[in-house]
Each structure stands twice: as C-alpha cells, then as structure tokens.
Write a protein that holds these residues in place. Structure first.
Motif, PDB file in Angstrom:
ATOM      1  N   TYR A  24       0.679  -1.198   0.025  1.00  0.00           N
ATOM      2  CA  TYR A  24      -0.022  -0.011   0.147  1.00  0.00           C
ATOM      3  C   TYR A  24       1.006   1.358   0.026  1.00  0.00           C
ATOM      4  O   TYR A  24       1.995   1.246   0.760  1.00  0.00           O
ATOM      5  CB  TYR A  24      -0.852   0.018   1.181  1.00  0.00           C
ATOM      6  CG  TYR A  24      -1.576  -1.220   1.324  1.00  0.00           C
ATOM      7  CD1 TYR A  24      -2.749  -1.579   0.431  1.00  0.00           C
ATOM      8  CD2 TYR A  24      -1.293  -2.208   2.257  1.00  0.00           C
ATOM      9  CE1 TYR A  24      -3.425  -2.902   0.703  1.00  0.00           C
ATOM     10  CE2 TYR A  24      -2.167  -3.395   2.376  1.00  0.00           C
ATOM     11  CZ  TYR A  24      -3.081  -3.592   1.546  1.00  0.00           C
ATOM     12  OH  TYR A  24      -4.008  -4.815   1.621  1.00  0.00           O
ATOM     13  N   SER A  25       0.508   2.177  -0.725  1.00  0.00           N
ATOM     14  CA  SER A  25       1.252   3.300  -0.805  1.00  0.00           C
ATOM     15  C   SER A  25       0.207   4.696  -1.401  1.00  0.00           C
ATOM     16  O   SER A  25      -0.942   4.300  -1.021  1.00  0.00           O
ATOM     17  CB  SER A  25       2.300   3.351  -2.009  1.00  0.00           C
ATOM     18  OG  SER A  25       1.728   3.358  -3.166  1.00  0.00           O
ATOM     19  N   CYS A  28      -2.402   4.785  -6.169  1.00  0.00           N
ATOM     20  CA  CYS A  28      -2.899   3.752  -6.565  1.00  0.00           C
ATOM     21  C   CYS A  28      -2.132   2.891  -7.499  1.00  0.00           C
ATOM     22  O   CYS A  28      -2.562   1.668  -7.507  1.00  0.00           O
ATOM     23  CB  CYS A  28      -4.297   4.085  -7.180  1.00  0.00           C
ATOM     24  SG  CYS A  28      -4.346   4.867  -8.848  1.00  0.00           S
ATOM     25  N   GLN A  31      -0.170   0.388  -5.791  1.00  0.00           N
ATOM     26  CA  GLN A  31      -0.817  -0.438  -4.743  1.00  0.00           C
ATOM     27  C   GLN A  31      -1.217  -2.055  -5.391  1.00  0.00           C
ATOM     28  O   GLN A  31      -1.567  -1.844  -6.281  1.00  0.00           O
ATOM     29  CB  GLN A  31      -2.180   0.238  -4.101  1.00  0.00           C
ATOM     30  CG  GLN A  31      -2.081   1.457  -3.379  1.00  0.00           C
ATOM     31  CD  GLN A  31      -3.629   1.766  -2.803  1.00  0.00           C
ATOM     32  OE1 GLN A  31      -4.478   1.787  -3.679  1.00  0.00           O
ATOM     33  NE2 GLN A  31      -3.451   2.575  -1.958  1.00  0.00           N
TER      34      GLN A  31
END
Length: 398
Positions: A24-25, A28, A31
């Motif tokens: 997760y970052s 998008c 991700q």
C-alpha cells in the motif's frame, strides 16, 4: 550450528510471508492486493486520501472494484457508493466497512442513504457479490463485484470516511469539512478516468469564500463600527454623527443582503447539506437587520411621545444584530475552515475595536461630566427623552 539450522527455515518462512503481504502506498498505481486481485484501472480520488481500483466487463456490465481509504480514526469506517440519480450523498447506494469490535477483522454491509438523517442498512438496488473488507496498517479496503444496468458506462461515485462506529454495528455521522462535502465525482468505467470538474469545485469553494467575506465585512465589521459612531461621535460632532452612522449601517445592510443571497444560492446548490445553527442565525440576523433599517423610516419626530419607546426598540434590535452577527461570523469561519491566520485576524480586529470602544467610553464620560447643560456649544444627551433640571423635555437627538 544447530541454532542456525533452526533459524534459517524460520527466516525463510517470514521472508515469504512479507513477500505475499499486500503493498500500500500513497498512489493507486503502486498499490497491490493479496489473493491475486488485479484491476485494469485505478484513480487517486481527489479527497480524503482515497483510491478506487476497478475492472469493467462491458459484455455483461459487471464492475469489479476495490476501494481503499484511511478512516478518520483507527476505529472508524470507510464507504463507497453509487448515486443513480444525483451527484451527492442523498440517494447513494453504499458499501460501508468497519472493524469488528475487539479486533482488526472487518465487516462490510450495504446501506441506502435516504437522507442525512436516514441511513438504512438494507440491500441496495444493485446486485452485489464477493463483498469483502480488509484492514492493514491503518488502511481499510472494500472489495466487491457489482452488476450494473446494461449500457451504464459512467457512474456518480460517492465516498466517505468516518471516525467512529455506534455500538460496533452502525457508522456514526462523518465530519462536515470541505473535503468531506466534496468527496464525489463521475467515473468513466471504460476510459478509466474521473470526470471531476475542477472548475466546478473551485467555483463552489469561491462562492463559499465570497459568502463568508461579505458577511464578515457586513455584520462583523461595518455594523459594529456604525454603532460606535452613534454612541461616541455624537459627543463631539452633532449632527454629523447621525449621517456617518446611517452611512455605515446602510452599507452594512447592502453588503449583508449580498452575503445572504449568496448563502441562499449555496443552500440551493447543496441539497441535503445543512448547517442548521448557522442557517437559523443567518435568517434571524437578516430579519432583525431589516427591522433596523425600517426603523429609519418609522422614526417619530424628536418631540413625539412615542420617541422614547422607538429608542428602546432601535437600540435593542441594534445590539441584538451586533451580538448575533459576530457569533455567526465565527460559526461561518468554523465551517469554512480557512487558514488559521484569518480567524486570528478577525479576533485581532475585534480586540482593537473593543479597546477603542473602551477608550472612547472613558473619554466620553469625562467630557460629559465636565460639561454643564445650557452652556453654549454642544449639549450632551446620552439618552433621548432625558428631562432637564426644570422638569421640561430636552430636545431629542436622532
């Protein structure tokens, strides 16, 4: 040596576990989700640090999606939904996820958002399958497959985050900050892009800023200055104080009418969004101010027997507008949430005005006590209808 032989398999196992954890970052595109969930498109949503991933099968109008967002608090909730008939919250068919009490496992349910005061947990108008939710390092995720009406290639999406869940089963009301109220746009499922009109969002924010500025200048600044002119300038400049006072209050009312009209327009454009206290204060304020302006045309002559009662009405309504106007300015600042410097600037303005008023009050009373009625020059009268030493009626001031 035996110790290393024991640790090596364990370390390999841990390494494998870390590799299969979802990634997760802040964007998008980087991700990744577990269980081999892959989506064709993704968008970083413009509000609330949220992201939408989806794949759209146009042959049978099936939408597979993942919505990811951080709740307002770790024990809060996230929501994503489709509004089939509008662009706001009212009427949205929503998926809402939150943690089960006492752990990090998630619950996701379908809700109908009938109004801001009526959120109903029920089946929505779309057929939903594979409905799941996950929680990882503060991020909540909703996964779902939705059967859309044939030919539906764009949709009005609405998303939201909240801070708490009531009794562990029902989402509590979310905040009403600008980003919460702007968490909506139109999604083109085939082109893979958001159709949010930045110009429309900027126009809405600009209208709110204009509304706030007009009302701050009107009720929060010009009106208090006009009252000070009436109370203190009359001691030194009669009858000039009257015309200065009227000019300030008429200007305040004209600017206030413009601000009130802007508020009505904002209300009509934001159906379902209610700031009850601010709205009610604004309506009351406008009505009282209109009565105050009418007082100018209903003012009896100086020697009229009802002039004393007119003064009570005029002063009472005037101070009511003063207090209510300042309170509502702060209410508006609280909702608009501008940079802190603007609120501090208005507080500084009130402090300076209050200091000037105290100084003028002291000076006025010193002048009044030193002067004697009947001498040449300006006669001092704090209240209209005051009687002289012979029991006669003094001339009444405006």
């Amino acid at each position: 040596m035996a110790l290393f032989q024991t640790l090596i398999p364990a370390l390999c196992t841990l390494s494998l576990l870390f590799q299969i954890q979802p990634s997760y970052s802040a964007t998008c595109t980087s991700q990744k989700f577990g269980r081999n969930r892959i989506f064709q498109h993704c968008n970083d949503l413009p509000q609330l640090n949220s992201h939408i991933h989806w794949t759209y099968d146009s042959s049978n109008s099936v939408l597979s999606l993942a919505f990811a967002a951080f709740p307002a608090r770790p024990d809060g909730w996230i929501a994503w939904g489709i509004n089939p008939n509008g662009t706001g919250m009212i009427g949205t068919q929503a998926l809402i996820a939150f943690k089960k009490p006492g752990g990090d496992s998630m619950i996701v349910k379908t809700f109908r958002l009938n109004s801001y005061k009526s959120v109903e947990q029920a089946e929505i108008m779309y057929d939903v399958s594979r409905l799941e939710a996950e929680y990882h390092r503060g991020l909540m995720m909703i996964f779902a497959t939705i059967n859309l009406p044939n030919g539906m290639t764009t949709l009005n999406q609405v998303w939201q985050v909240g801070a708490s869940v009531m009794n562990g089963t029902f989402p509590a009301i979310h905040a009403f900050q600008p980003e919460n109220l702007s968490s909506k746009d139109k999604l083109d499922l085939r082109k893979g892009q958001s159709l949010t009109s930045t110009s429309q969002e900027n126009s809405g924010l600009r209208s709110k800023q204009i509304h706030g500025a007009l009302n701050t200048v009107s009720w929060g600044m010009l009106f208090p200055i006009g009252i000070m002119m009436a109370r203190y300038l009359r001691t030194f400049a009669d009858p000039a104080w009257f015309y200065v006072h009227i000019s300030c209050q008429m200007s305040s009312y004209i600017v206030g009418v413009a601000g009130w009209a802007t508020g009505l327009k904002l209300g009509s454009q934001s159906k379902g969004v209610e700031y009850t206290i601010h709205r009610d204060f604004g309506i009351t304020l406008f009505c009282l101010a209109t009565l105050q302006i009418l007082a100018l045309f209903l003012r009896p002559k100086r020697d009229h027997k009802y002039r004393f009662y007119w003064n009570i009405y005029h002063h009472g309504v005037g101070y009511g507008v003063l207090v209510l106007g300042i309170i509502n300015v702060f209410k508006g600042l609280e909702m608009l949430d501008p940079p802190k410097k603007w609120k501090l600037a208005y507080i500084f303005f009130l402090a300076v005005l209050g200091g000037i008023a105290i100084s003028l009050e002291v000076i006025t009373w010193i002048v009044i006590l030193k002067r004697k009625p009947g001498k040449s020059g300006i006669s001092i009268k704090l209240y209209d209808g005051q009687k002289d030493s012979n029991g006669g009626q003094q001339p009444l001031t405006s």
